[in-house]
Design a protein around this motif. Structure first.
Motif, short mmCIF file in Angstrom:
data_model
loop_
_atom_site.label_atom_id
_atom_site.label_comp_id
_atom_site.label_asym_id
_atom_site.label_seq_id
_atom_site.Cartn_x
_atom_site.Cartn_y
_atom_site.Cartn_z
N GLU A 4 -51.21 87.17 28.27
CA GLU A 4 -50.54 87.96 29.30
C GLU A 4 -50.62 87.25 30.65
O GLU A 4 -51.54 86.48 30.91
CB GLU A 4 -51.18 89.34 29.45
N SER A 5 -49.66 87.58 31.50
CA SER A 5 -49.68 87.12 32.88
C SER A 5 -48.82 88.07 33.71
O SER A 5 -48.13 88.93 33.16
CB SER A 5 -49.13 85.68 32.99
N GLY A 6 -48.89 87.90 35.01
CA GLY A 6 -48.03 88.67 35.89
C GLY A 6 -48.71 89.79 36.65
O GLY A 6 -48.10 90.43 37.50
N GLY A 7 -49.97 90.04 36.34
CA GLY A 7 -50.68 91.07 37.08
C GLY A 7 -50.97 90.63 38.51
O GLY A 7 -50.74 89.49 38.89
N GLY A 8 -51.45 91.59 39.30
CA GLY A 8 -51.78 91.27 40.69
C GLY A 8 -51.91 92.53 41.50
O GLY A 8 -51.95 93.64 40.97
N LEU A 9 -51.97 92.34 42.81
CA LEU A 9 -52.08 93.45 43.75
C LEU A 9 -50.70 93.76 44.32
O LEU A 9 -50.00 92.86 44.80
CB LEU A 9 -53.04 93.09 44.88
N VAL A 10 -50.32 95.02 44.27
CA VAL A 10 -49.02 95.42 44.78
C VAL A 10 -49.18 96.73 45.54
O VAL A 10 -50.09 97.52 45.25
CB VAL A 10 -48.02 95.57 43.61
N GLN A 11 -48.33 96.95 46.52
CA GLN A 11 -48.38 98.19 47.29
C GLN A 11 -47.74 99.33 46.49
O GLN A 11 -46.88 99.10 45.64
CB GLN A 11 -47.63 98.02 48.60
N PRO A 12 -48.15 100.55 46.77
CA PRO A 12 -47.50 101.70 46.11
C PRO A 12 -45.99 101.64 46.32
O PRO A 12 -45.51 101.34 47.41
CB PRO A 12 -48.11 102.90 46.82
N GLY A 13 -45.26 101.92 45.25
CA GLY A 13 -43.81 101.83 45.31
C GLY A 13 -43.27 100.47 44.95
O GLY A 13 -42.04 100.31 44.78
N THR A 88 -51.51 103.83 38.44
CA THR A 88 -51.04 102.83 37.49
C THR A 88 -52.03 101.69 37.33
O THR A 88 -51.97 100.93 36.38
CB THR A 88 -49.70 102.25 37.96
N ALA A 89 -52.94 101.55 38.28
CA ALA A 89 -53.86 100.43 38.27
C ALA A 89 -54.74 100.44 37.03
O ALA A 89 -55.30 101.47 36.65
CB ALA A 89 -54.75 100.49 39.51
N ALA A 90 -54.82 99.28 36.37
CA ALA A 90 -55.59 99.16 35.14
C ALA A 90 -55.52 97.71 34.68
O ALA A 90 -54.80 96.90 35.27
CB ALA A 90 -55.00 100.07 34.04
N VAL A 91 -56.26 97.41 33.63
CA VAL A 91 -56.07 96.14 32.93
C VAL A 91 -55.02 96.41 31.85
O VAL A 91 -55.17 97.36 31.06
CB VAL A 91 -57.37 95.62 32.31
N TYR A 92 -53.98 95.60 31.85
CA TYR A 92 -52.89 95.77 30.90
C TYR A 92 -53.03 94.72 29.79
O TYR A 92 -53.21 93.54 30.07
CB TYR A 92 -51.54 95.63 31.60
N TYR A 93 -52.93 95.20 28.55
CA TYR A 93 -53.08 94.35 27.38
C TYR A 93 -51.82 94.36 26.54
O TYR A 93 -51.19 95.40 26.35
CB TYR A 93 -54.23 94.85 26.49
N CYS A 94 -51.51 93.21 26.01
CA CYS A 94 -50.43 93.08 25.04
C CYS A 94 -51.07 93.05 23.65
O CYS A 94 -52.14 92.45 23.48
CB CYS A 94 -49.69 91.77 25.32
N SER A 116 -53.98 92.10 16.80
CA SER A 116 -53.95 90.91 17.65
C SER A 116 -53.77 91.36 19.09
O SER A 116 -52.82 92.09 19.40
CB SER A 116 -52.80 89.98 17.25
N TRP A 117 -54.68 90.91 19.96
CA TRP A 117 -54.71 91.35 21.34
C TRP A 117 -54.79 90.17 22.29
O TRP A 117 -55.43 89.15 21.98
CB TRP A 117 -55.91 92.25 21.58
N GLY A 118 -54.19 90.33 23.46
CA GLY A 118 -54.37 89.36 24.52
C GLY A 118 -55.62 89.66 25.32
O GLY A 118 -56.32 90.64 25.05
N GLN A 119 -55.85 88.84 26.32
CA GLN A 119 -57.07 88.97 27.12
C GLN A 119 -56.93 89.98 28.24
O GLN A 119 -57.92 90.38 28.85
CB GLN A 119 -57.47 87.60 27.69
N GLY A 120 -55.72 90.38 28.54
CA GLY A 120 -55.48 91.37 29.58
C GLY A 120 -55.11 90.75 30.91
O GLY A 120 -55.48 89.61 31.21
N THR A 121 -54.38 91.51 31.70
CA THR A 121 -54.04 91.11 33.06
C THR A 121 -54.23 92.31 33.96
O THR A 121 -53.82 93.42 33.64
CB THR A 121 -52.61 90.53 33.13
#
Length: 127
Positions: A4-13, A88-94, A116-121
């Protein structure tokens, strides 16, 4: 392998696009899903493709805001997330059902059916 990739810090909305590159398994056959786990909470399904049953599942709180997308040519699954909220904040796994457990009639949202799981983002939502 799922990465997985693409996670990060984002403002509400705000918006984010998570990516999950799958190697070694086809996206054409096995169910594939995005799960998330927030601190002190159980892991829950956000969205998934039940490929054999031709179904797509969305958790109620993300309907209309999140979209799951497959790109078979790139062997990649995306989760487009719009109108992000603090909760919505969490670790997201594929995850992919590479043991072919998910029944075609199910909503593909049970985490124990995925082997089968990814490491999370990490996704953080804060102003």
């Amino acid at each position: 392998q799922l990465v997985e990739s693409g996670g990060g810090l984002v403002q509400p909305g705000g918006s984010l696009r998570l990516s999950c590159v799958v190697s070694g398994f086809s996206l054409d056959y096995y169910a594939i899903a995005w799960f998330r786990q927030a601190p002190w909470k159980e892991r829950e399904a956000v969205s998934c493709f039940n490929v054999s049953g031709g179904r797509i599942y969305y958790e109620d709180s993300v309907k209309g805001r999140f979209t799951i997308q497959r790109d078979n040519a790139k062997n990649t699954v995306y989760l487009h997330m719009n109108s992000l909220k603090r909760e919505t904040a969490a670790v997201y796994y594929c995850a992919e059902d590479t043991d072919d457990i998910v029944d075609r009639s199910s909503n593909c949202a049970l985490d124990y059916e995925y082997t089968s799981w990814g490491q999370g983002t990490q996704v953080a939502v804060s102003s």
